[in-house]
Structures are given as C-alpha cells and as structure tokens.
Scaffold this motif. Structure first.
Motif, PDB file in Angstrom:
ATOM      1  N   ILE A 166     -20.520   3.827  -9.151  1.00 46.12           N
ATOM      2  CA  ILE A 166     -19.583   3.906  -8.018  1.00 46.12           C
ATOM      3  C   ILE A 166     -19.015   5.313  -7.903  1.00 46.12           C
ATOM      4  CG2 ILE A 166     -17.351   3.103  -7.134  1.00 46.12           C
ATOM      5  CD1 ILE A 166     -17.941   0.392  -8.463  1.00 46.12           C
ATOM      6  N   MET A 234     -22.331   0.946  -3.671  1.00 44.09           N
ATOM      7  CA  MET A 234     -20.918   0.887  -4.051  1.00 44.09           C
ATOM      8  C   MET A 234     -20.280  -0.425  -3.598  1.00 44.09           C
ATOM      9  SD  MET A 234     -19.582   4.816  -3.501  1.00 44.09           S
ATOM     10  CE  MET A 234     -20.384   5.139  -1.931  1.00 44.09           C
ATOM     11  N   LYS A 235     -20.599  -0.860  -2.391  1.00 45.00           N
ATOM     12  CA  LYS A 235     -20.064  -2.128  -1.883  1.00 45.00           C
ATOM     13  C   LYS A 235     -20.508  -3.293  -2.762  1.00 45.00           C
ATOM     14  CE  LYS A 235     -19.512  -1.155   3.063  1.00 45.00           C
ATOM     15  NZ  LYS A 235     -19.962  -1.525   4.442  1.00 45.00           N
ATOM     16  N   CYS A 238     -18.685  -3.308  -6.148  1.00 50.97           N
ATOM     17  CA  CYS A 238     -17.278  -3.734  -6.002  1.00 50.97           C
ATOM     18  C   CYS A 238     -17.186  -5.254  -5.874  1.00 50.97           C
ATOM     19  CB  CYS A 238     -16.650  -3.059  -4.783  1.00 50.97           C
ATOM     20  SG  CYS A 238     -16.258  -1.316  -5.042  1.00 50.97           S
ATOM     21  N   GLU A 239     -18.074  -5.827  -5.082  1.00 47.36           N
ATOM     22  CA  GLU A 239     -18.096  -7.286  -4.929  1.00 47.36           C
ATOM     23  C   GLU A 239     -18.452  -7.964  -6.245  1.00 47.36           C
ATOM     24  OE1 GLU A 239     -20.851  -7.911  -1.783  1.00 47.36           O
ATOM     25  OE2 GLU A 239     -19.533  -7.069  -0.231  1.00 47.36           O
ATOM     26  N   HIS A 241     -17.659  -7.063  -9.142  1.00 45.96           N
ATOM     27  CA  HIS A 241     -16.498  -7.047 -10.036  1.00 45.96           C
ATOM     28  C   HIS A 241     -15.236  -7.564  -9.336  1.00 45.96           C
ATOM     29  CE1 HIS A 241     -18.530  -5.140 -13.401  1.00 45.96           C
ATOM     30  NE2 HIS A 241     -19.131  -4.354 -12.528  1.00 45.96           N
ATOM     31  N   GLY A 243     -13.929  -7.196  -6.395  1.00 49.97           N
ATOM     32  CA  GLY A 243     -13.116  -6.265  -5.630  1.00 49.97           C
ATOM     33  C   GLY A 243     -13.678  -5.980  -4.257  1.00 49.97           C
ATOM     34  N   SER A 245     -14.373  -2.451  -1.211  1.00 48.81           N
ATOM     35  CA  SER A 245     -14.416  -1.011  -0.949  1.00 48.81           C
ATOM     36  C   SER A 245     -13.983  -0.760   0.494  1.00 48.81           C
ATOM     37  CB  SER A 245     -15.824  -0.472  -1.181  1.00 48.81           C
ATOM     38  OG  SER A 245     -16.765  -1.171  -0.384  1.00 48.81           O
ATOM     39  N   PHE A 258     -11.826   2.150  -3.748  1.00 52.79           N
ATOM     40  CA  PHE A 258     -12.461   1.005  -4.401  1.00 52.79           C
ATOM     41  C   PHE A 258     -11.438   0.294  -5.269  1.00 52.79           C
ATOM     42  CE2 PHE A 258     -15.150   4.747  -4.166  1.00 52.79           C
ATOM     43  CZ  PHE A 258     -16.175   4.320  -3.336  1.00 52.79           C
ATOM     44  N   LEU A 260     -11.213  -2.817  -8.093  1.00 48.43           N
ATOM     45  CA  LEU A 260     -12.047  -3.628  -8.971  1.00 48.43           C
ATOM     46  C   LEU A 260     -11.174  -4.447  -9.911  1.00 48.43           C
ATOM     47  CD1 LEU A 260     -14.442  -0.752 -10.076  1.00 48.43           C
ATOM     48  CD2 LEU A 260     -14.896  -2.394  -8.267  1.00 48.43           C
TER      49      LEU A 260
END
Length: 266
Positions: A166, A234-235, A238-239, A241, A243, A245, A258, A260
């Motif tokens: 990320i 990155m998206k 994040c999902e 974990h 979270g 973005s 971001f 998380l």
C-alpha cells in the motif's frame, strides 16, 4: 476476471441446442470440457497472483538492502564527523581570530550544503516501512521533491508485505505526479493510530489534472477509462484488512488516505 471465466464457459456452449443435446455423451463431453477449462483458468489466475506477490516481495527486499546499506554508510559518516569535529571547530575559531566573517560564512555554507545533499534516514519503528520510505525519499530528492515523514509504526498488526505494498504504490504514484509538476514539489507521509485502527495519508503536489468519474480515478497511462493497477491493489488490500481507501484532490494537492484494522489477534 470472473466475467472472463463466464465468457469462456459460455462460449463452449455457444453452438445450437441441437448440437449438444443430441446425445448424452455429447452433453457430458461438453460439461467436462467446460469444467476443465475453468480449472485451467483458475490455475493460471493463481499462478499470476503468486508471481505478482513474489515480485512485490523481491522489490521490498531490494529496498531493504538499500536502506541497510544507507544505515551502514550513516554510521561510518557519523564516526568520521566525530573524528573531524575538532578540525571544524579549529577552522571556525581560526576565522573568528582573524575576524574573517566572510570566510566563516562561506565555510558554514559549505557545511550546510554537504548536509542538504543527504537523504534523512527515516525511523518509524518498522524496518520494512523504513526501507520503502528511504527508497522513495531518494527518488524524491533526485526529482527536487521535498519529502517529509511523520510516522510511528512500531508493533503494527498488519503484515509488512501488505502494508508496504500500500505504502509503496501510494509513494510511487506520488513521486510520479509531483515530479511532473512545475510548481512547488512536495510529498508528505503521515500515520495515526487510534484504538484498533491505523490511518495512513500520503499527500503530494500535482498538476491539478485528474481523470475522475463516478468516484473512480483513471490512470493517465491507459487509453481506455481504467483505474490504475496500483490503485486497484491498494483498494483490495484495504478491504482485506477491514478498512477503506480514499483518493481526492483540492487544487494542486492530491491526498491518498487509507484506514486499516490494526487489531492484534490473540
């Protein structure tokens, strides 16, 4: 990817109904071919993902090597600086004794320029993140980009590989955008831990031109309207974990943020 699998599977049965329903063996043969094709597609997808993960890991290892090499050089430089300190003090006293203020100013300017040429080695408490930050700090310096870090990442629960993917993608986009800007170039990296969540922000200057539609940012490198591979990656992480973005711009400032989940499992 799922859509492409469905397309492959449907193409197998694209012939007329009378062709594959004539006999049971023909129908069974079609089904077996379809299942085999899907298995091959899934295997290829798995191999591709494995290759990408290995490539990312190798990139992070290379960055770590550069970081630890810089640490070694810094230790040696500090030893040399301590050794030479008394000579520098003697030189300064010599200028003062002669009341040579112009010479003293020039000597101090030289010392300042020598320090300015060095990239500050970050210490966040996370060696993997330090390697990524140092790597992009060197790139930023080469592009005359002001690079600042305000991060504390000691004992985070997120795996280093995911976190650095990320951070690395965000910084890669940032140095590219800031490096193409004619105004003041900067990159600012910050983190904040709150309860069981970790917030990361990467701000950078850019030319203010953003290809955006329906909340999606499209890559300038591609002809069609497609999100960049880095942003998609990155998206997804994040999902993974728990979270999310967000990517937004105000004027010539772009921010990637971001959040998380940072829970330590028992």
């Amino acid at each position: 990817m799922v859509h492409s699998y469905c397309h492959v599977f449907s193409s197998i049965f694209s012939e007329g109904v009378d062709v594959y329903t004539t006999t049971f063996p023909q129908m069974l043969s079609k089904c077996l071919i379809g299942v085999a094709t899907l298995l091959i597609c899934f295997a290829v997808s798995y191999d591709q993902q494995h290759f990408l993960n290995e490539k990312e890991l190798n990139r992070q290892i290379d960055q770590q090597k550069g970081y630890y090499h810089a640490l070694t050089e810094q230790v040696l430089a500090e030893r040399e600086a301590r050794h030479n300190f008394r000579h520098q003090v003697a030189a300064i006293k010599g200028f003062l004794d002669k009341n040579d203020m112009e010479g003293l100013r020039g000597y101090c300017d030289d010392l300042e320029l020598e320090e300015m040429g060095k990239v500050t080695i970050p210490y966040t408490g996370n060696a993997a993140a330090d390697g990524v930050l140092y790597h992009y700090g060197c790139i930023a310096r080469a592009k005359n980009i002001e690079f600042s870090v305000c991060c504390y990442l000691k004992d985070i629960a997120i795996p280093d590989t995911d976190f650095c993917t990320i951070l690395g993608n965000a910084l890669d986009n940032a140095v590219t955008a800031a490096g193409q800007y004619d105004g003041k170039r900067f990159i600012e990296v910050a983190t904040e831990k709150k309860h069981d969540m970790l917030l990361i922000t990467v701000d950078n200057s850019f030319d203010g031109i953003l290809f955006q539609e329906n909340g999606k940012i499209y890559s300038k490198k591609r002809q069609n309207k497609q999100e960049g591979i880095g942003i998609l990656s990155m998206k997804k992480l994040c999902e993974k974990h728990g979270g999310a973005s967000r990517f937004e711009a105000v004027g010539n400032r772009f921010q990637a943020s971001f959040i998380l989940k940072n829970e330590v499992e028992d």
